[in-house]
Design an enzyme around this catalytic site. Structure first.
Site, PDB file in Angstrom:
ATOM      1  N   ASP A   7       0.820  -1.202   0.000  1.00  0.00           N
ATOM      2  CA  ASP A   7       0.000   0.000   0.000  1.00  0.00           C
ATOM      3  C   ASP A   7       0.856   1.255   0.000  1.00  0.00           C
ATOM      4  OD1 ASP A   7      -3.048  -0.714   1.880  1.00  0.00           O
ATOM      5  OD2 ASP A   7      -2.473  -1.118  -0.163  1.00  0.00           O
ATOM      6  N   ILE A 167       0.037  -4.570  -7.024  1.00  0.00           N
ATOM      7  CA  ILE A 167      -1.289  -4.079  -6.683  1.00  0.00           C
ATOM      8  C   ILE A 167      -1.527  -4.354  -5.204  1.00  0.00           C
ATOM      9  CG2 ILE A 167      -2.265  -4.317  -8.999  1.00  0.00           C
ATOM     10  CD1 ILE A 167      -3.517  -6.928  -8.211  1.00  0.00           C
ATOM     11  N   ASP A 168      -2.479  -3.637  -4.628  1.00  0.00           N
ATOM     12  CA  ASP A 168      -2.732  -3.742  -3.196  1.00  0.00           C
ATOM     13  C   ASP A 168      -3.217  -5.140  -2.803  1.00  0.00           C
ATOM     14  OD1 ASP A 168      -2.108  -1.075  -2.983  1.00  0.00           O
ATOM     15  OD2 ASP A 168      -4.196  -0.405  -2.978  1.00  0.00           O
ATOM     16  N   LYS A 169      -3.069  -5.424  -1.547  1.00  0.00           N
ATOM     17  CA  LYS A 169      -3.490  -6.719  -1.000  1.00  0.00           C
ATOM     18  C   LYS A 169      -4.939  -7.052  -1.362  1.00  0.00           C
ATOM     19  CE  LYS A 169      -4.592  -8.791   3.492  1.00  0.00           C
ATOM     20  NZ  LYS A 169      -4.574  -8.577   4.961  1.00  0.00           N
ATOM     21  N   ARG A 270      -8.474   5.065  -5.462  1.00  0.00           N
ATOM     22  CA  ARG A 270      -9.154   5.228  -4.176  1.00  0.00           C
ATOM     23  C   ARG A 270      -9.181   6.686  -3.738  1.00  0.00           C
ATOM     24  NH1 ARG A 270      -6.069   0.549  -0.839  1.00  0.00           N
ATOM     25  NH2 ARG A 270      -7.701   0.877   0.743  1.00  0.00           N
TER      26      ARG A 270
END
Length: 355
Positions: A7, A167-169, A270
């Protein structure tokens, strides 16, 4: 704290002259060098020159970087036998396979959609961290790939697990991983120059006004909440970021959008959609895990809870991935279908609006 380590990538990034802006999603994966050759320099092969300049890089890595077209002298790519001259302006994009920890091969199921001698394309499940880091030292995608390579008789150390992007978790979808230095350098250049083809699907709160649009605004750390990124429209902080979007379906209180990123900042989708008042659905970090739109009725609140139960993460999916293959030079293009949790959420919204 056990947040997904990708992140927020390390703010410290090696850029010799601070002249290159590398997308945040790839920060820490690449090193960009700008070098002006000294006036007293005698003619010397550029691979040897760079090996002397960056002694923590192998001659083979530098050679592969040249082959991939990532060593440029006076504006032109050169081969490893080019002899540097006084005053040459050298620009180099080196890859940084992560090496800070010993990777333990682990038998974890992963969805491999394509593989050859140079690379592997994975459709990542939500909830899986890409690479080990603070709070997540194992059970990551890299651990799973190390096991996969070992099982197939391939070398399984970090040289074989070359992250090109992350990419994020809790983001699902497509990633490409290089299996050798040349492929890593070749693919890195495409991401660095933003020549890949990537589209994301997202569910956002509210009814997005326009069918298509562009969100522009610098993205940097939130002034009060260090776990969030923030959009600075005046450009006073952060880095320039552009997100193009298209509405795919409207659910009255939620909208399904397709996003194309012109830049790759940390949490770009986001942060940008929160900025325009349409936070990602069930994005806990950005306060999207409460009923932000809709009626204040018990039936509706229960419905939202039911949707959160089937989609227990932020609604973001890396839907497409296209790039030029490092060896064949042909374009490869992949599409990942909507994951089951997002599909179930769509079904619930459609049923809710029909009744």
């Amino acid at each position: 704290m056990t947040e997904d380590n990708e992140d927020f990538l390390d703010e410290e990034f090696l850029d010799a002259n601070n002249s290159v802006d590398i997308d945040d999603e790839n920060k820490g994966l690449y090193e960009h060098l700008n070098i002006t050759v000294d006036g007293n320099q005698e003619p010397l092969r550029i691979d040897k020159f760079l090996f002397n300049f960056r002694q923590n890089s192998s001659r083979n890595k530098i050679s592969q970087t040249c082959r991939a077209g990532n060593v440029v002298v006076n504006g032109n790519p050169v081969k490893q036998n080019y002899r540097v001259k006084p005053g040459d302006q050298i620009s180099v994009l080196l890859t940084h396979p992560p090496r800070e920890n010993t990777i333990i091969p682990q038998d974890i199921p992963i969805n491999i959609v394509y593989e050859d001698d140079d690379l592997v394309v994975v459709d990542k499940e939500p909830g899986m961290v890409v690479h080990p880091g603070f709070g997540n030292w194992d059970k990551t995608l890299v651990n799973a790939l190390a096991f996969h390579f070992q099982k197939n008789g391939e070398k399984s150390d970090l040289d074989r697990v070359g992250l090109v992007h992350r990419i994020d978790k809790d983001t699902s979808g497509l990633l490409v991983i290089a299996k050798n230095e040349y492929a890593l350098s070749f693919l890195a250049k495409q991401f660095f120059e933003r020549k890949t083809k990537r589209l994301y699907w997202a569910f956002v709160w509210g009814n997005v006004k326009d069918d298509e649009g562009t969100i522009t605004g610098h993205i940097g750390r939130h002034p009060k909440n260090r776990m969030q990124m923030y959009t600075y429209v005046d450009g006073s902080q952060g880095k320039h970021a552009v997100t193009h979007y298209k509405v795919l379906e409207r659910f009255k209180y939620m909208t399904w959008v397709e996003c194309k990123l012109e830049t790759g900042r940390t949490h770009q989708i986001r942060a940008h959609f929160k900025h325009i008042g349409h936070t990602l659905f069930n994005d806990e970090r950005y306060e999207g895990n409460i009923a932000l739109r809709g009626v204040n009725l018990p039936k509706y609140k229960q419905f939202i809870k039911n949707v959160f139960d089937v989609l227990p993460r932020h609604a973001l999916h890396a839907h497409t991935l296209g790039f030029i293959h490092p060896t064949t030079k042909k374009e490869l293009y992949f599409e990942s279908p909507m994951p089951q949790d997002m599909t179930d959420a769509v079904k619930k919204w459609r049923n809710y609006l029909e009744n």
